[in-house]
Motif scaffolding. Structure first.
Motif, PDB file in Angstrom:
ATOM      1  N   VAL A  50    -126.865 -74.591  24.399  1.00 27.71           N
ATOM      2  CA  VAL A  50    -127.985 -75.634  24.817  1.00 27.71           C
ATOM      3  C   VAL A  50    -128.964 -75.548  23.624  1.00 27.71           C
ATOM      4  O   VAL A  50    -129.534 -74.351  23.455  1.00 27.71           O
ATOM      5  N   VAL A  51    -129.579 -76.617  23.133  1.00 27.17           N
ATOM      6  CA  VAL A  51    -130.909 -76.508  22.462  1.00 27.17           C
ATOM      7  C   VAL A  51    -131.664 -77.203  22.843  1.00 27.17           C
ATOM      8  O   VAL A  51    -131.716 -78.299  23.637  1.00 27.17           O
ATOM      9  N   LEU A  52    -132.840 -76.504  22.850  1.00 29.20           N
ATOM     10  CA  LEU A  52    -134.034 -77.311  23.700  1.00 29.20           C
ATOM     11  C   LEU A  52    -135.348 -77.548  22.928  1.00 29.20           C
ATOM     12  O   LEU A  52    -135.508 -76.926  21.811  1.00 29.20           O
ATOM     13  N   PHE A  53    -135.799 -79.026  22.975  1.00 23.82           N
ATOM     14  CA  PHE A  53    -136.783 -79.344  22.119  1.00 23.82           C
ATOM     15  C   PHE A  53    -137.957 -79.746  23.071  1.00 23.82           C
ATOM     16  O   PHE A  53    -137.835 -80.809  23.891  1.00 23.82           O
ATOM     17  N   GLY A  54    -139.210 -79.208  23.040  1.00 23.36           N
ATOM     18  CA  GLY A  54    -140.310 -79.790  23.820  1.00 23.36           C
ATOM     19  C   GLY A  54    -140.768 -78.739  24.963  1.00 23.36           C
ATOM     20  O   GLY A  54    -139.775 -78.428  25.668  1.00 23.36           O
ATOM     21  N   GLU A  55    -141.980 -78.640  25.208  1.00 21.40           N
ATOM     22  CA  GLU A  55    -142.280 -77.739  26.439  1.00 21.40           C
ATOM     23  C   GLU A  55    -141.891 -78.118  27.780  1.00 21.40           C
ATOM     24  O   GLU A  55    -141.515 -77.231  28.674  1.00 21.40           O
ATOM     25  N   ASN A  56    -141.976 -79.633  27.738  1.00 17.17           N
ATOM     26  CA  ASN A  56    -141.847 -80.283  29.190  1.00 17.17           C
ATOM     27  C   ASN A  56    -139.986 -79.969  29.398  1.00 17.17           C
ATOM     28  O   ASN A  56    -139.607 -79.686  30.660  1.00 17.17           O
ATOM     29  N   ALA A  57    -139.244 -80.230  28.405  1.00 16.29           N
ATOM     30  CA  ALA A  57    -137.782 -79.925  28.423  1.00 16.29           C
ATOM     31  C   ALA A  57    -137.575 -78.327  28.871  1.00 16.29           C
ATOM     32  O   ALA A  57    -136.586 -78.156  29.716  1.00 16.29           O
ATOM     33  N   LYS A  58    -138.348 -77.445  28.149  1.00 13.06           N
ATOM     34  CA  LYS A  58    -138.155 -75.838  28.228  1.00 13.06           C
ATOM     35  C   LYS A  58    -138.193 -75.774  29.697  1.00 13.06           C
ATOM     36  O   LYS A  58    -137.655 -74.858  30.384  1.00 13.06           O
ATOM     37  N   THR A  59    -139.586 -75.999  30.094  1.00  8.48           N
ATOM     38  CA  THR A  59    -140.178 -75.973  31.708  1.00  8.48           C
ATOM     39  C   THR A  59    -139.124 -76.438  32.723  1.00  8.48           C
ATOM     40  O   THR A  59    -138.518 -75.662  33.575  1.00  8.48           O
ATOM     41  N   SER A  60    -138.410 -77.556  32.600  1.00  2.99           N
ATOM     42  CA  SER A  60    -137.471 -78.251  33.792  1.00  2.99           C
ATOM     43  C   SER A  60    -136.155 -77.479  33.325  1.00  2.99           C
ATOM     44  O   SER A  60    -135.713 -77.365  34.398  1.00  2.99           O
ATOM     45  N   PHE A  61    -135.720 -77.414  32.157  1.00  7.96           N
ATOM     46  CA  PHE A  61    -134.437 -76.703  31.948  1.00  7.96           C
ATOM     47  C   PHE A  61    -134.587 -75.080  32.690  1.00  7.96           C
ATOM     48  O   PHE A  61    -133.395 -74.753  33.348  1.00  7.96           O
ATOM     49  N   GLU A  62    -135.423 -74.593  32.549  1.00  5.52           N
ATOM     50  CA  GLU A  62    -135.614 -72.914  32.955  1.00  5.52           C
ATOM     51  C   GLU A  62    -135.617 -72.982  34.662  1.00  5.52           C
ATOM     52  O   GLU A  62    -135.141 -72.077  35.214  1.00  5.52           O
ATOM     53  N   ALA A  63    -136.355 -74.080  35.002  1.00  8.10           N
ATOM     54  CA  ALA A  63    -136.579 -74.067  36.695  1.00  8.10           C
ATOM     55  C   ALA A  63    -135.169 -74.694  37.309  1.00  8.10           C
ATOM     56  O   ALA A  63    -134.996 -74.263  38.371  1.00  8.10           O
ATOM     57  N   ASN A  64    -134.502 -75.232  36.581  1.00  9.39           N
ATOM     58  CA  ASN A  64    -133.200 -75.861  37.342  1.00  9.39           C
ATOM     59  C   ASN A  64    -132.229 -74.658  37.056  1.00  9.39           C
ATOM     60  O   ASN A  64    -131.185 -74.715  36.081  1.00  9.39           O
ATOM     61  N   ARG A  65    -131.979 -73.760  37.673  1.00  4.36           N
ATOM     62  CA  ARG A  65    -131.051 -72.596  37.649  1.00  4.36           C
ATOM     63  C   ARG A  65    -129.683 -73.083  37.885  1.00  4.36           C
ATOM     64  O   ARG A  65    -128.890 -72.528  37.230  1.00  4.36           O
ATOM     65  N   ALA A  66    -129.317 -73.870  38.565  1.00  3.98           N
ATOM     66  CA  ALA A  66    -128.028 -74.499  38.703  1.00  3.98           C
ATOM     67  C   ALA A  66    -127.541 -74.798  37.612  1.00  3.98           C
ATOM     68  O   ALA A  66    -126.231 -74.511  37.481  1.00  3.98           O
ATOM     69  N   VAL A  67    -128.317 -75.431  36.815  1.00  2.00           N
ATOM     70  CA  VAL A  67    -127.900 -75.805  35.335  1.00  2.00           C
ATOM     71  C   VAL A  67    -128.035 -74.745  34.377  1.00  2.00           C
ATOM     72  O   VAL A  67    -127.014 -74.567  33.565  1.00  2.00           O
ATOM     73  N   SER A  68    -129.081 -74.097  34.304  1.00  2.00           N
ATOM     74  CA  SER A  68    -129.475 -73.079  33.137  1.00  2.00           C
ATOM     75  C   SER A  68    -128.579 -71.927  33.230  1.00  2.00           C
ATOM     76  O   SER A  68    -128.429 -71.221  32.195  1.00  2.00           O
ATOM     77  N   SER A  69    -128.240 -71.565  34.394  1.00  2.00           N
ATOM     78  CA  SER A  69    -127.821 -70.087  34.532  1.00  2.00           C
ATOM     79  C   SER A  69    -126.336 -69.897  34.119  1.00  2.00           C
ATOM     80  O   SER A  69    -126.008 -68.721  33.404  1.00  2.00           O
ATOM     81  N   GLY A  70    -125.474 -71.268  34.107  1.00  2.00           N
ATOM     82  CA  GLY A  70    -124.243 -70.882  33.712  1.00  2.00           C
ATOM     83  C   GLY A  70    -124.209 -70.948  31.976  1.00  2.00           C
ATOM     84  O   GLY A  70    -122.911 -70.965  31.462  1.00  2.00           O
TER      85      GLY A  70
END
Length: 274
Positions: free
Chosen positions: A153-173
């Motif tokens: 996964v490639v992240l761009f933007g602070e809002n995207a980074k914060t939301s992605f990291e907070a959503n462990r169901a998506v980011s952990s895998g």
């Protein structure tokens, strides 16, 4: 002597009581001018030119609705305030007669659901919405959030980074996460196959520009809703809501002048207002 001291003490207590009332009283705003606070310039919402004139989406929006919401006020001014400033409570602005005022509205990139914001203010209906989205190359087999498992996964933007990291169901895998410094770099990683999924925000990834080459997943990771904050329990939010809906109404005045204003600054219709 006891009687004299008692009288003197009574006088001092009365003076102290009146002094306390006077120093604690805050004016909501001046008799003629509405004070609008902002913490930082935040384009495209609100910024200022070299002469200090306000520009941006909210500057134009408020100019368009001011006559409908002003009541007995004659003008409005923008005043920079500190982070955490409390509307109609902290004061801090003085007129030529040394009378103190505080801001009644807060503009800029003001979003709901941050800290104690929802408790501290009344606020308008969401005016602008920014979705945190997941994007793949057209034809990719990864088309839903279940497909993040094992993906780069490639992240761009602070809002995207914060939301992605907070959503462990998506980011952990995920197998690997890359942080890109620009949207162009992120899209290039998707194009050449070095990344499977891009997570960014809709402000950055204008969907109308790139629909031909990329697929945007149906649901979003998060939604950031931007509002105008109003002093708690004030009537500002209701009058502003009504004025904006009149701008949006096809059958009112000059028709829908609100949507073109949104598209001018955000590149697409980024407003949830019906």
């Amino acid at each position: 002597m006891k009687k004299y001291l008692a009288v003197l003490l009574s006088v001092l207590l009365i003076v102290a009581a009146f002094s306390g009332c006077s120093s604690s009283k805050k004016e909501k705003y001046s008799d003629e001018t509405l004070i609008i606070g902002y913490t930082e310039e935040c384009a495209p919402f609100l910024s200022f030119d070299e002469k200090g004139k306000a520009k941006g989406f909210e500057a134009e929006l408020f100019e368009a609705i001011f006559d409908d919401v002003k009541g007995d006020l004659k003008s409005y001014v923008f005043e920079k305030v500190d982070e955490g400033y409390m509307l109609e409570d902290d004061g801090g602005f003085f007129d030529s007669a040394d009378k103190e005022y505080s801001a009644a509205l807060l503009m800029g990139g003001v979003s709901k659901n941050r800290g104690t914001f929802n408790e501290d203010y009344s606020f308008t209906e969401p005016i602008i919405k920014n979705r945190i989205i997941a994007v793949t190359k057209k034809g990719s087999e990864r088309t839903s959030f279940t497909d993040f498992s094992g993906a780069t996964v490639v992240l761009f933007g602070e809002n995207a980074k914060t939301s992605f990291e907070a959503n462990r169901a998506v980011s952990s895998g995920c197998k690997n996460v890359i942080k890109a410094q620009s949207l162009d770099v992120a899209l290039e990683l998707i194009d050449v196959g070095r990344a499977d999924i891009l997570v960014t925000d809709e402000f950055s990834f204008n969907p109308s520009d790139k629909a031909a080459n990329y697929y945007v997943m149906e649901h979003e990771l998060d939604t950031i809703e931007y509002v105008i904050a109003c002093a708690k329990h004030s009537g500002w939010k209701d009058s502003i809501n009504e004025a904006i809906k009149e701008l949006k109404d096809e059958e009112y005045g000059d028709g829908d002048t609100f949507t073109p204003l949104v598209e001018k600054y955000f590149g697409y219709n980024a407003s949830p207002i019906e």
